[in-house]
Design a protein around this motif. Structure first.
Motif, PDB file in Angstrom:
ATOM      1  N   GLY A 153     -38.160  -6.544  23.846  1.00 50.86           N
ATOM      2  CA  GLY A 153     -36.848  -5.992  23.528  1.00 50.86           C
ATOM      3  C   GLY A 153     -36.970  -4.880  22.517  1.00 50.86           C
ATOM      4  N   ASP A 156     -31.829  -4.681  17.748  1.00 50.77           N
ATOM      5  CA  ASP A 156     -31.925  -5.247  16.400  1.00 50.77           C
ATOM      6  C   ASP A 156     -32.492  -6.663  16.417  1.00 50.77           C
ATOM      7  N   ALA A 158     -34.634  -7.983  18.552  1.00 50.84           N
ATOM      8  CA  ALA A 158     -36.079  -7.939  18.802  1.00 50.84           C
ATOM      9  C   ALA A 158     -36.816  -7.537  17.520  1.00 50.84           C
ATOM     10  N   ALA A 241     -36.176 -11.299  23.454  1.00 47.59           N
ATOM     11  CA  ALA A 241     -35.086 -10.868  22.551  1.00 47.59           C
ATOM     12  C   ALA A 241     -34.361  -9.721  23.227  1.00 47.59           C
ATOM     13  N   ILE A 242     -33.936  -9.976  24.453  1.00 44.99           N
ATOM     14  CA  ILE A 242     -33.299  -8.905  25.234  1.00 44.99           C
ATOM     15  C   ILE A 242     -31.788  -9.148  25.331  1.00 44.99           C
ATOM     16  N   PRO A 286     -21.876 -12.974  17.794  1.00 45.67           N
ATOM     17  CA  PRO A 286     -23.019 -12.190  18.286  1.00 45.67           C
ATOM     18  C   PRO A 286     -24.106 -12.005  17.235  1.00 45.67           C
TER      19      PRO A 286
HETATM   20  P1  NDP Z   1     -29.160  -5.296  22.400  1.00 42.07           P
HETATM   21  O1  NDP Z   1     -28.329  -5.296  23.624  1.00 42.07           O
HETATM   22  O2  NDP Z   1     -28.780  -4.394  21.286  1.00 42.07           O
HETATM   23  O3  NDP Z   1     -30.672  -4.934  22.777  1.00 42.07           O
HETATM   24  C1  NDP Z   1     -31.298  -5.526  23.847  1.00 42.07           C
HETATM   25  C2  NDP Z   1     -32.677  -4.921  23.973  1.00 42.07           C
HETATM   26  O4  NDP Z   1     -33.338  -5.586  25.033  1.00 42.07           O
HETATM   27  C3  NDP Z   1     -32.659  -3.423  24.295  1.00 42.07           C
HETATM   28  O5  NDP Z   1     -33.711  -2.772  23.654  1.00 42.07           O
HETATM   29  C4  NDP Z   1     -32.880  -3.420  25.807  1.00 42.07           C
HETATM   30  O6  NDP Z   1     -33.585  -2.289  26.281  1.00 42.07           O
HETATM   31  C5  NDP Z   1     -33.793  -4.613  25.970  1.00 42.07           C
HETATM   32  N1  NDP Z   1     -33.703  -5.161  27.309  1.00 42.07           N
HETATM   33  C6  NDP Z   1     -32.607  -5.583  27.968  1.00 42.07           C
HETATM   34  N2  NDP Z   1     -32.946  -6.023  29.188  1.00 42.07           N
HETATM   35  C7  NDP Z   1     -34.282  -5.859  29.295  1.00 42.07           C
HETATM   36  C8  NDP Z   1     -35.227  -6.104  30.323  1.00 42.07           C
HETATM   37  N3  NDP Z   1     -34.853  -6.639  31.481  1.00 42.07           N
HETATM   38  N4  NDP Z   1     -36.534  -5.802  30.097  1.00 42.07           N
HETATM   39  C9  NDP Z   1     -36.922  -5.294  28.920  1.00 42.07           C
HETATM   40  N5  NDP Z   1     -36.077  -5.019  27.901  1.00 42.07           N
HETATM   41  C10 NDP Z   1     -34.785  -5.296  28.101  1.00 42.07           C
HETATM   42  O7  NDP Z   1     -29.213  -6.840  21.961  1.00 42.07           O
HETATM   43  P2  NDP Z   1     -29.555  -7.477  20.563  1.00 42.07           P
HETATM   44  O8  NDP Z   1     -29.576  -8.943  20.785  1.00 42.07           O
HETATM   45  O9  NDP Z   1     -30.754  -6.844  19.985  1.00 42.07           O
HETATM   46  O10 NDP Z   1     -28.311  -7.127  19.645  1.00 42.07           O
HETATM   47  C11 NDP Z   1     -26.987  -7.533  20.008  1.00 42.07           C
HETATM   48  C12 NDP Z   1     -26.021  -6.993  18.946  1.00 42.07           C
HETATM   49  O11 NDP Z   1     -26.213  -7.689  17.710  1.00 42.07           O
HETATM   50  C13 NDP Z   1     -26.245  -5.515  18.655  1.00 42.07           C
HETATM   51  O12 NDP Z   1     -25.006  -4.925  18.406  1.00 42.07           O
HETATM   52  C14 NDP Z   1     -27.082  -5.538  17.400  1.00 42.07           C
HETATM   53  O13 NDP Z   1     -26.948  -4.367  16.637  1.00 42.07           O
HETATM   54  C15 NDP Z   1     -26.516  -6.762  16.674  1.00 42.07           C
HETATM   55  N6  NDP Z   1     -27.529  -7.347  15.781  1.00 42.07           N
HETATM   56  C16 NDP Z   1     -27.534  -6.926  14.491  1.00 42.07           C
HETATM   57  C17 NDP Z   1     -28.465  -7.413  13.618  1.00 42.07           C
HETATM   58  C18 NDP Z   1     -28.450  -6.931  12.226  1.00 42.07           C
HETATM   59  O14 NDP Z   1     -27.721  -5.992  11.936  1.00 42.07           O
HETATM   60  N7  NDP Z   1     -29.195  -7.547  11.335  1.00 42.07           N
HETATM   61  C19 NDP Z   1     -29.461  -8.412  14.004  1.00 42.07           C
HETATM   62  C20 NDP Z   1     -29.389  -8.778  15.398  1.00 42.07           C
HETATM   63  C21 NDP Z   1     -28.439  -8.255  16.230  1.00 42.07           C
HETATM   64  P3  NDP Z   1     -32.890  -0.850  26.422  1.00 42.07           P
HETATM   65  O15 NDP Z   1     -32.740  -0.306  25.036  1.00 42.07           O
HETATM   66  O16 NDP Z   1     -33.885  -0.146  27.244  1.00 42.07           O
HETATM   67  O17 NDP Z   1     -31.579  -1.067  27.122  1.00 42.07           O
END
Ligand code: NDP
Length: 313
Positions: A153, A156, A158, A241-242, A286
């Motif tokens: 992933g 954030d 990941a 962590a996707i 989330p």
């Molecule tokens: P996101 O949707 O932000 O990111 C998912 C990631 O997984 C992306 O990089 C995406 O790639 C990748 N991905 C999705 N599908 C696949 C696949 N099939 N194969 C490979 N890679 C894949 O999800 P998060 O859980 O990271 O975050 C969710 C929300 O929570 C966000 O708004 C985030 O900012 C927030 N958050 C904030 C935190 C903080 O501020 N401390 C901590 C954790 C989460 P691609 O980029 O290519 O689409």
């Protein structure tokens, strides 16, 4: 529909649902909890839970959920192994329809249907689940002390998981399908400061391997280009962590959801856009996605439902 309206219906049987049930039972709301066909929620897919306060030696996930269920039953919660297939929040009392077509009425509803971690969809992921594959570094990272692990992933979550694992594991690989990270800049900066994290850009996972437990991942770099490279990365842990998908299909068009599908609550309360309907746990969270937070919000939802019912009287 011969039954009189339920005061408090709870949908979902994870830490949020069971905690709501314990509090609602003790407040004499005679709650009915619909636990669906897989009670226990996400914790039933983890092995050892070591970060839930009150278990100094840790506890396995299904066992802990068994304790919560038992505690809810002890105070009189009516637990029904039924799936809610439809809800009608436009009428009062609300109407809930089970998948066998039975309709029950409820004065208040607490939604605690949780969220599901997304997986890549590789058949191997299920094969090694709990044997090297995990969707929660905070839950399972500890078991990889001094080992080599990978996180998939680029968001954030990941980055946060990779950083967390970097304090435990010897080496962490972040497998990112694009040539850049989607994560916030601050998170990216932290990653570059960690000496034992290697980011593998433009890389996708084709499969996993290992005799009984996970031993490595089969990766492809720069797929379908002149520089395409296939290789095996020996690792002991593979963390997804996707993203997570909140279990809210049932509530689309019926409650306010955010752009990711999470139920919008009037925080710090658990009130949703429909008075009398409350949401607790990962279905409305989330960010934190921890059992202890889910349990805490389940408590708040029961207190909110109790207050709502008092105002009706
Ligand atoms: P996101 O949707 O932000 O990111 C998912 C990631 O997984 C992306 O990089 C995406 O790639 C990748 N991905 C999705 N599908 C696949 C696949 N099939 N194969 C490979 N890679 C894949 O999800 P998060 O859980 O990271 O975050 C969710 C929300 O929570 C966000 O708004 C985030 O900012 C927030 N958050 C904030 C935190 C903080 O501020 N401390 C901590 C954790 C989460 P691609 O980029 O290519 O689409």
């Amino acid at each position: 529909m011969n039954e009189k309206p339920i005061s408090c219906a709870i949908i979902g049987a994870g830490p949020a649902g069971y905690t709501a049930a314990i509090y609602a039972s003790r407040a004499n709301l005679s709650p009915v909890l619909f636990e669906g066909m897989q009670p226990g929620g996400q914790l039933t897919t983890t092995t050892e839970v070591e970060n839930f306060p009150g278990y100094p030696q840790g506890v396995n996930g299904p066992e802990m959920m068994g304790h919560l269920r038992e505690q809810a039953l002890r105070f009189g919660t009516d637990i029904r192994t039924k799936v809610i297939a439809d809800v009608d929040f436009n009428t009062r009392p609300f109407k809930l329809t089970t998948d066998s077509g039975e309709v029950v009425e409820a004065l208040t509803v607490i939604i605690a249907t949780g969220a599901s971690a997304r997986y890549l969809g590789l058949p191997d992921e299920q094969k090694y689940l709990g044997m090297g594959v995990s969707a929660c570094a905070t839950c399972d990272g500890f078991f990889y002390r001094g080992r080599r692990v990978a996180v998939v992933g680029g968001g954030d979550t990941a980055c946060e998981e990779a950083l967390y694992l970097s304090t435990i594991a010897k080496e962490v690989f972040l497998i990112v399908r694009k040539p850049y990270l989607r994560a916030s800049k601050v998170m990216q900066n932290r990653l570059t400061e960690a000496p034992n994290i290697t980011i593998l850009y433009n890389t996708v996972t084709e499969g996993l391997y290992g005799e009984e437990v996970l031993e490595g991942a089969r990766l492809v770099e720069n797929a379908a280009t002149d520089t395409e490279r296939r290789y095996e990365l020996p690792i002991d842990g593979f963390f997804l962590a996707i993203g997570h998908t909140p279990n809210t299909t049932l509530f689309e068009g019926k409650l306010a959801l955010d752009e990711q599908g999470y139920i919008v609550v009037n925080s710090p309360s658990t009130r949703t856009s429909v008075p009398g309907v409350f949401a607790a746990g990962d279905v409305a969270d989330p960010f934190y996605r921890q059992a202890i937070n889910a349990a805490g919000s389940g408590c708040r939802a029961a207190l909110d439902a109790d207050r709502f019912l008092q105002e009706l009287r």
